[in-house]
Design an enzyme around this catalytic site. Structure first.
Site, PDB file in Angstrom:
ATOM      1  N   GLU A  29      16.050   3.751  25.214  1.00 13.51           N
ATOM      2  CA  GLU A  29      17.442   3.388  24.897  1.00 13.51           C
ATOM      3  C   GLU A  29      18.336   4.619  24.836  1.00 13.51           C
ATOM      4  O   GLU A  29      19.500   4.578  25.258  1.00 13.51           O
ATOM      5  CB  GLU A  29      17.478   2.627  23.564  1.00 13.51           C
ATOM      6  CG  GLU A  29      16.901   1.230  23.699  1.00 13.51           C
ATOM      7  CD  GLU A  29      16.173   0.746  22.464  1.00 13.51           C
ATOM      8  OE1 GLU A  29      15.312   1.493  21.937  1.00 13.51           O
ATOM      9  OE2 GLU A  29      16.445  -0.383  22.017  1.00 13.51           O
ATOM     10  N   ARG A  81      24.633   4.740  19.587  1.00 11.37           N
ATOM     11  CA  ARG A  81      24.136   3.371  19.624  1.00 11.37           C
ATOM     12  C   ARG A  81      24.913   2.602  18.561  1.00 11.37           C
ATOM     13  O   ARG A  81      24.864   2.934  17.372  1.00 11.37           O
ATOM     14  CB  ARG A  81      22.650   3.364  19.292  1.00 11.37           C
ATOM     15  CG  ARG A  81      22.093   1.975  19.338  1.00 11.37           C
ATOM     16  CD  ARG A  81      20.596   1.991  19.144  1.00 11.37           C
ATOM     17  NE  ARG A  81      20.083   0.644  19.321  1.00 11.37           N
ATOM     18  CZ  ARG A  81      18.802   0.350  19.260  1.00 11.37           C
ATOM     19  NH1 ARG A  81      17.916   1.289  19.024  1.00 11.37           N
ATOM     20  NH2 ARG A  81      18.407  -0.887  19.431  1.00 11.37           N
TER      21      ARG A  81
END
Ligand code: ADP
Length: 394
Positions: free
Chosen positions: A376, A90
């Site tokens: 996510e 990320r």
């Protein structure tokens, strides 16, 4: 582990912690975190099956690289059949150039370094995670997935500030964040409510960080977050939208330094600053202190105001989706946000909301209201497997 499915490690690296999840195909094999980097690092990991938890103290002087290496040396010994075919990260900022996940090489890493001034509190730590993986798994391909990427097709009017145009060219513009969460939700809607993702949807990602995204035909057309992750809604400790005149006042009249202002706006404001009690919504909901109620009132007021603005941008809405720790779990906040919203076509089913069902609007409500858990890390795993041509995750 089924040998035909790939195994991907997903990392979310912060200043003192590295959160990780290992996906084997669609399944979570292991989830954990290394915390206390810089002080007293330790690693905790849980098997995705729910059977087994391991914990390990790491050397006090371990930086991101040394901590990751020690943690995985230990994990490989504990789980001898574990392997890592690819790593997905990320990364908070992809600037204007990265509108899709990208395979990381020296050129990409250099580009991402240059974006550090745009996200000084997150980007350098995300990159430390990438370097740590290079040290620990030198032969494994790495993919960067960006929080900004999903918003890169915004219309110009959304992304610009009314500053002289050279600032826009320089990169001073509204980027928007939480993109991996929004992208996951759009994909999920295609499965669970296929009539709405191709229409007009507002997604409210309400966690410690909070933002709204206006989505039309599966694309983001607006976000409440802007140049930084400070703008828009008030958050756990971040202020949300603020008149820039306040910052000038803090500098000129209060003589505060950039570091002090940064700490005030990122760490001491939002629900924490307003309540003087906590940044945690569960604590505020449980408190009888009037300041806790006022903090919640402000949070809800700003969400409702922005929903009105986004509905205007979209020309009406067909779906409203709540996600993030607060959006997924707090029936109270969802009820307050949707109260008296009949004018927008929102009719809440109070019982469904109280029971935390996925669909929480009434039969016949023009707008479908849903509460949907986001993921996510799974989004990053999917991107990583796809980009590296690995089998296993859809
Ligand atoms: P992050 O943005 O750090 O990923 P989360 O999405 O986990 O954060 O959201 C954390 C927030 O969700 C906290 O304010 C927490 O109090 C809130 N939250 C979690 N569960 C509940 C619940 N059952 N009721 C109200 N708030 C909740």
């Amino acid at each position: 582990m089924k040998s035909e499915d790939a195994t991907v490690l997903v990392l979310n690296s912060g200043s003192s912690s590295i959160k990780f999840k290992i996906f084997h195909g669609r399944d979570v094999f292991l989830a954990g975190r290394i915390e206390g980097i810089g002080t007293s690092p330790r690693m905790v990991a849980k098997a995705g099956s729910g059977n087994g938890e391991v914990e390990r103290k790491l050397a006090d002087d371990a930086d991101h690289g040394a901590a990751l290496e020690a943690a995985f040396t230990f994990l490989f010994a504990q789980f001898p059949n574990m392997r890592v075919d690819g790593v997905g990260h990320r990364v908070v900022h992809g600037g204007t150039a990265y509108a899709e996940p990208v395979l990381i090489d020296d050129g990409v890493l250099g580009d991402l370094e240059r974006l550090c001034p745009l996200a000084p509190l997150h980007q350098p730590h995300n990159l430390a995670g990438i370097r740590a993986v290079r040290q620990t798994f030198p032969k494994v391909a790495q993919v960067a997935c960006f929080d900004t990427a999903f918003h890169r097709k915004h219309p110009w009017v959304n992304d610009t500030f009314a500053l002289p145009r050279s600032f826009f060219e320089e990169g001073v513009r509204r980027y928007g964040f939480h993109g991996l969460s929004y992208e996951f939700i759009v994909g999920k809607l295609a499965e669970i409510a296929p009539d709405i993702p191709d229409k007009r949807v507002i997604v409210a990602h309400l966690g410690n960080g909070a933002s709204l995204c206006a989505i039309k035909e599966r694309r983001s057309v607006g976000s409440t977050m802007g140049f930084s992750a400070l703008d828009g809604l008030p958050m756990g400790t971040r202020c949300g939208q603020l008149d820039p005149g306040v910052v000038l006042y803090l500098m000129q009249a209060r003589k505060m330094t950039a570091e002090e202002i940064s700490d005030l706006l990122y760490q001491q404001s939002g629900l924490k600053g307003l309540s003087g009690i906590s940044s945690d919504m569960r604590e505020l909901e449980a408190s009888s202190d009037p300041r806790a109620r006022e903090a919640i009132d402000y949070f809800v007021f700003r969400i409702r105001r922005e929903i009105g603005a986004m509905a205007a941008v979209l020309g009406g809405i067909d779906g409203l989706v709540f996600t993030g720790g607060i959006g997924e779990n707090s029936a109270h906040i969802r009820a307050l946000v949707c109260r008296d919203m009949d004018w927008l076509g929102i009719g809440m089913d109070d019982a469904a909301n109280d029971e935390n069902r996925m669909r929480i609007s009434r039969e016949g409500s023009a707008v479908k209201v849903l509460a949907v858990p986001t993921d996510e890390e799974r989004m990053i795993a999917r991107h990583t497997m796809k980009l590296l041509g690995l089998a296993g995750c859809e």
